[in-house]
Design an enzyme around this catalytic site. Structure first.
Site, PDB file in Angstrom:
ATOM      1  N   ASP A  59       0.584  -1.472  -0.063  1.00 19.15           N
ATOM      2  CA  ASP A  59      -0.089  -0.040   0.113  1.00 19.15           C
ATOM      3  C   ASP A  59       0.618   2.051  -0.016  1.00 19.15           C
ATOM      4  OD1 ASP A  59      -2.088  -0.623   0.070  1.00 19.15           O
ATOM      5  OD2 ASP A  59      -1.866  -1.676   1.862  1.00 19.15           O
ATOM      6  N   ASP A  97     -10.941  -4.906  -1.231  1.00 18.09           N
ATOM      7  CA  ASP A  97      -9.531  -4.250   0.083  1.00 18.09           C
ATOM      8  C   ASP A  97      -9.781  -3.874   1.204  1.00 18.09           C
ATOM      9  OD1 ASP A  97      -6.865  -3.612   0.853  1.00 18.09           O
ATOM     10  OD2 ASP A  97      -6.517  -2.510  -1.271  1.00 18.09           O
TER      11      ASP A  97
HETATM   12  C1  DX5 Z   1      -6.275   0.763   2.863  1.00 18.65           C
HETATM   13  C2  DX5 Z   1      -5.300  -0.387   2.107  1.00 18.65           C
HETATM   14  C3  DX5 Z   1      -5.746  -1.738   2.689  1.00 18.65           C
HETATM   15  C4  DX5 Z   1      -5.729  -2.161   4.113  1.00 18.65           C
HETATM   16  C5  DX5 Z   1      -6.076  -3.349   4.065  1.00 18.65           C
HETATM   17  O1  DX5 Z   1      -5.943   1.910   2.286  1.00 18.65           O
HETATM   18  O2  DX5 Z   1      -5.829  -0.210   1.225  1.00 18.65           O
HETATM   19  O3  DX5 Z   1      -4.760  -2.934   1.599  1.00 18.65           O
HETATM   20  O4  DX5 Z   1      -4.752  -1.124   4.598  1.00 18.65           O
HETATM   21  O5  DX5 Z   1      -5.474  -3.823   5.878  1.00 18.65           O
HETATM   22  P1  DX5 Z   1      -7.140  -3.944   6.609  1.00 18.65           P
HETATM   23  O6  DX5 Z   1      -7.321  -5.460   5.996  1.00 18.65           O
HETATM   24  O7  DX5 Z   1      -6.865  -4.476   7.528  1.00 18.65           O
HETATM   25  O8  DX5 Z   1      -8.411  -3.214   6.209  1.00 18.65           O
HETATM   26 ZN    ZN Z   2      -4.228  -1.741  -0.486  1.00 21.55          ZN
END
Ligand code: DX5
Ligand code: ZN
Length: 215
Positions: free
Chosen positions: A39, A179
């Site tokens: 990310d 996501d």
């Molecule tokens: C959100 C990101 C995700 C997120 C996933 O900004 O794109 O990839 O961090 O983390 P979880 O599964 O904890 O929501």
């Molecule tokens: Zn992401």
């Protein structure tokens, strides 16, 4: 469903202990998962900053067989495509909320480099935004955000599920990935609507009790 070969888990190291990234990546590899979600945030497109191509490059050099799924949450993704390609990105995902000019330019850069492409849509963004790009037939997957991007550990927004259904009906062959806020329960909801890939952050790295089903 959890161990079905039809389901793809994509762990996001944003949720891992930043002082222990090596161990986090090792955990992904040991679990048998073949890819990792990076990310990338610029503090403008989303209200947070994460990390840059250097981390991607180090992961790639240490684990060359691990596929890098790079989610760019940047106002100017085109400026970072080359550095991430050089770092070993296998797929680069752009946000559909950006201007058509920037998206078109970025997609061309990716196509020229034979890199897999993805488009992400935020919870409030209509699926209609994606149609012109999907009609071109060059997008490998759609990332349906089920949280407002920027932070790991948020609650799943179930109201995005109809978008998954719509996309599945209209484009049955494209991979739909969800996501944000994914755990075994929310993934099951997404799977029922047609998603087959799921980014997992907090539920994979932090919730010990449900780590096992992903293996
Ligand atoms: C959100 C990101 C995700 C997120 C996933 O900004 O794109 O990839 O961090 O983390 P979880 O599964 O904890 O929501
Ligand atoms: Zn992401």
């Amino acid at each position: 469903m959890l161990k079905s070969p039809a389901v793809e888990w994509v762990p996001s190291i944003l949720a891992a202990d930043p002082l222990d990234l090596r161990n986090a990546v090792e955990k992904v590899v040991q679990s048998g998962i073949k890819q990792i979600h990076l990310d990338i945030m610029d503090g403008h497109f989303v209200p947070n900053i994460s990390f840059g191509p250097q981390i991607a490059e180090n992961v790639h050099k240490t684990y060359p067989a691990l596929f890098l799924d790079v989610h760019l949450m940047l106002v100017r993704p085109d400026s970072f495509i080359d550095p991430f390609l050089e770092a070993g990105a296998g797929r680069i995902i752009l946000h559909a909320e950006l201007s058509k000019r920037i998206i078109t330019r970025s997609l061309k850069q990716l196509r020229d480099a034979a890199c897999l492409t993805g488009l992400a849509i935020n919870p409030e963004t209509s699926v209609d935004t994606l149609f012109p790009y999907l009609e071109e037939g060059t997008i490998d997957r759609i990332l349906i955000m089920s949280v407002h991007p920027g932070f790991s550990g948020q609650t799943f927004i179930a109201s995005v599920l109809p978008k998954v259904k719509t996309l599945k009906m209209r484009y049955p062959n494209i991979t739909l990935c969800m996501d944000g806020g994914i755990n075994t329960e929310t993934a099951a909801q997404g799977f029922t609507c047609g998603a087959k890939a799921f980014v997992v952050g907090a539920s994979f790295f932090q919730e010990q009790s449900i780590k096992k089903p992903y293996a």
